[in-house]
Motif scaffolding. Sequence first.
Motif, PDB file in Angstrom:
ATOM      1  N   UNK A   1      18.740  53.733  28.725  1.00 21.06           N
ATOM      2  CA  UNK A   1      18.263  54.386  29.919  1.00 21.06           C
ATOM      3  C   UNK A   1      16.731  54.303  30.003  1.00 21.06           C
ATOM      4  N   UNK A   2      16.031  54.590  28.895  1.00 17.31           N
ATOM      5  CA  UNK A   2      14.568  54.593  28.933  1.00 17.31           C
ATOM      6  C   UNK A   2      14.012  53.204  29.170  1.00 17.31           C
ATOM      7  N   UNK A   3      14.667  52.187  28.608  1.00 16.73           N
ATOM      8  CA  UNK A   3      14.211  50.815  28.829  1.00 16.73           C
ATOM      9  C   UNK A   3      14.326  50.444  30.303  1.00 16.73           C
TER      10      UNK A   3
ATOM     11  N   UNK B   1      11.700  49.590  35.566  1.00 13.85           N
ATOM     12  CA  UNK B   1      11.537  49.929  36.988  1.00 13.85           C
ATOM     13  C   UNK B   1      10.115  50.394  37.298  1.00 13.85           C
ATOM     14  N   UNK B   2       9.537  51.210  36.423  1.00 15.32           N
ATOM     15  CA  UNK B   2       8.167  51.672  36.644  1.00 15.32           C
ATOM     16  C   UNK B   2       7.177  50.516  36.588  1.00 15.32           C
ATOM     17  N   UNK B   3       7.374  49.585  35.661  1.00 15.54           N
ATOM     18  CA  UNK B   3       6.524  48.395  35.608  1.00 15.54           C
ATOM     19  C   UNK B   3       6.646  47.593  36.894  1.00 15.54           C
ATOM     20  N   UNK B   4       7.863  47.455  37.396  1.00 19.60           N
ATOM     21  CA  UNK B   4       8.077  46.740  38.654  1.00 19.60           C
ATOM     22  C   UNK B   4       7.354  47.398  39.810  1.00 19.60           C
TER      23      UNK B   4
END
Length: 82
Positions: free
Chosen positions: A1-3, A8-11
């Motif tokens: 989940x954290x990965x 998504x945040x990096x995207x």
Amino acid sequence: MWETLVFLLNGVVFIMIGLELPYIIKELGETSLWTAIKYAVCISVVTIIIRIIWVFPGAYLPRMLSKKYGKENPGQVGNRFS
């Protein structure tokens, strides 16, 4: 989940940077785009070199500073809780 969340945040960050890029280029003024690219590459290279150099002191510095930690884990530098 954290990965997945980190991915998504990096995207989202890269999308936001991409959306701002035309405005940044327009605001360069008299500075050429190639000069700005050269500065960006130099800053990136210096940052990467500093991070590579910091790996060894970052791994061994806590062990050298704390005699108690060094005695508890004589052959281990990584995770104290494993």
